[in-house]
Design a protein around this motif. Structure first.
Motif, PDB file in Angstrom:
ATOM      1  N   TYR A 132      21.441  39.419 -72.489  1.00 24.92           N
ATOM      2  CA  TYR A 132      21.525  39.258 -73.946  1.00 24.92           C
ATOM      3  C   TYR A 132      22.576  38.213 -74.329  1.00 24.92           C
ATOM      4  N   PRO A 133      22.393  36.976 -73.927  1.00 23.79           N
ATOM      5  CA  PRO A 133      23.394  35.923 -74.203  1.00 23.79           C
ATOM      6  C   PRO A 133      23.617  35.676 -75.694  1.00 23.79           C
ATOM      7  N   ASP A 134      22.584  35.879 -76.505  1.00 24.18           N
ATOM      8  CA  ASP A 134      22.721  35.665 -77.945  1.00 24.18           C
ATOM      9  C   ASP A 134      23.646  36.698 -78.588  1.00 24.18           C
ATOM     10  N   LYS A 165      27.922  30.132 -67.779  1.00 20.90           N
ATOM     11  CA  LYS A 165      27.434  31.494 -67.544  1.00 20.90           C
ATOM     12  C   LYS A 165      27.434  31.851 -66.065  1.00 20.90           C
ATOM     13  N   TYR A 168      26.111  38.160 -77.113  1.00 25.04           N
ATOM     14  CA  TYR A 168      27.479  37.878 -76.659  1.00 25.04           C
ATOM     15  C   TYR A 168      28.174  36.807 -77.507  1.00 25.04           C
ATOM     16  N   THR A 169      27.384  35.969 -78.187  1.00 24.03           N
ATOM     17  CA  THR A 169      27.990  34.893 -78.992  1.00 24.03           C
ATOM     18  C   THR A 169      28.580  35.407 -80.301  1.00 24.03           C
ATOM     19  N   ILE A 221      25.927  38.837 -70.670  1.00 23.55           N
ATOM     20  CA  ILE A 221      25.825  37.409 -70.374  1.00 23.55           C
ATOM     21  C   ILE A 221      24.450  37.060 -69.816  1.00 23.55           C
ATOM     22  N   LYS A 243      32.561  39.960 -79.114  1.00 25.13           N
ATOM     23  CA  LYS A 243      33.371  39.295 -78.097  1.00 25.13           C
ATOM     24  C   LYS A 243      34.822  39.767 -78.152  1.00 25.13           C
ATOM     25  N   ASP A 269      19.482  35.506 -62.097  1.00 24.40           N
ATOM     26  CA  ASP A 269      19.695  36.647 -62.994  1.00 24.40           C
ATOM     27  C   ASP A 269      19.411  37.965 -62.281  1.00 24.40           C
TER      28      ASP A 269
END
Length: 309
Positions: free
Chosen positions: A72-74, A264, A76-77, A69, A82, A6
């Motif tokens: 803050y992956p949550d 990812k 992006y969902t 990505i 999106k 990351d």
């Protein structure tokens, strides 16, 4: 992704963002200053200015995508976010590719020499044709930008509805749908500007070959202005073809990355490589464009003197 991966991703993407924005911003600033001084802007400067603005937008969207990505992956969902990101990315992507194609067509019309009546007419009307192509590029990109959110919204609604159905047969067919997302089709259509640029490149190479052949027959110097103009344009277009091919392959990689186990990591890696296209080709433009090259040398010289003082 691990914390080390990351961190490396964020460092790389930040570096690319800074270099990309500064490089493209420098080109836009030089053309803008020249426009203010001369009270008018040439066709080539108009094309390049629009091109670098589209590239700044494209780089910004790609960097934002990577940050979401990784950090803050949550977020992006979320479906709406999106769709917004995909829409802006597709719009900026099409603008970038079509404006670059417009630049390549301009090089071809301005430099190449053919006796065909249609080519001679286009060459005579180069500035007018180029500006219409520029407007056409913006119109195509805007149209695609309007279609993308509609298609993606319908696709999400279709899958959301299908999940509630108990019919085993229908669920079997629905499960096959993710292997070909709607966005993939828009990426495949992006091959069209590449083909147009490739045709312009081939015509330019053929024109150089014919010109060199005539020079040898007349036993004149090979270092004439026409030959040098051909060579500079071919070098610029060669770099574009290389970067575009890399970018197009990586874009397809990112599009189909949802099929890969480490989704990812594949997306982040793809975005980092893809940014090399709007970044690298702009640096090539600075090197081979006389005005931009002189402005960059002047800026570096002034900075060097300022540091010494």
């Amino acid at each position: 992704m691990s914390s080390a991966a990351d961190s490396i991703s964020i460092i790389l993407i930040t570096g690319e963002f800074i270099i990309g924005v500064l490089g493209n911003g420098f080109i836009g600033l030089v053309n803008w200053v020249d426009w203010i001084k001369k009270k008018k802007i040439s066709t080539i400067d108009c094309i390049i200015t629009n091109l670098v603005l589209s590239r700044i937008c494209l780089i910004s969207v790609m960097v934002l995508n990577v940050i979401l990505i990784v950090l803050y992956p949550d977020v992006y969902t979320k479906r709406k976010l999106k769709i917004v990101i995909c829409t802006f990315w597709t719009f900026a992507n099409y603008l970038n590719m079509w404006f670059t194609t417009c630049l390549n067509v301009f090089y071809c019309l301005k430099i190449a020499n053919f006796s065909h009546p249609l080519f001679l007419w286009l060459k005579w009307k180069t500035d007018t044709v180029a500006r219409w192509i520029l407007l056409g590029c913006f119109a195509i990109s805007s149209l695609v930008g309007l279609i993308v959110p509609i298609v993606l919204s319908c696709d999400y609604k279709f899958h959301a509805t299908a999940k509630h159905k108990r019919n085993i047969t229908e669920m079997f067919h629905v499960s096959k749908m993710p292997s070909f997302k709607p966005l993939t089709l828009f990426n495949l259509f992006a091959i069209v500007p590449f083909i147009v640029s490739l045709i312009s490149f081939i015509l330019l190479v053929r024109s150089l070959w014919r010109h060199t052949k005539q020079i040898k027959l007349h036993a004149t110097s090979c270092r004439d202005p026409s030959t040098e103009a051909h060579v500079r344009a071919i070098k610029t277009m060669t770099s574009f073809i290389f970067f575009f091919f890399l970018y197009y392959i990586i874009s397809l990689w990112v599009t189909f990355s949802y099929l890969i186990t480490k989704y990812k990591l594949a997306m982040v890696f793809g975005e980092i490589i893809a940014i090399l296209y709007p970044l690298g080709h702009s640096l090539i433009l600075i090197i081979f464009n006389k005005k931009l090259r002189q402005a960059s040398v002047k800026m570096l010289t002034c900075r060097k003197i300022a540091c010494m003082i």
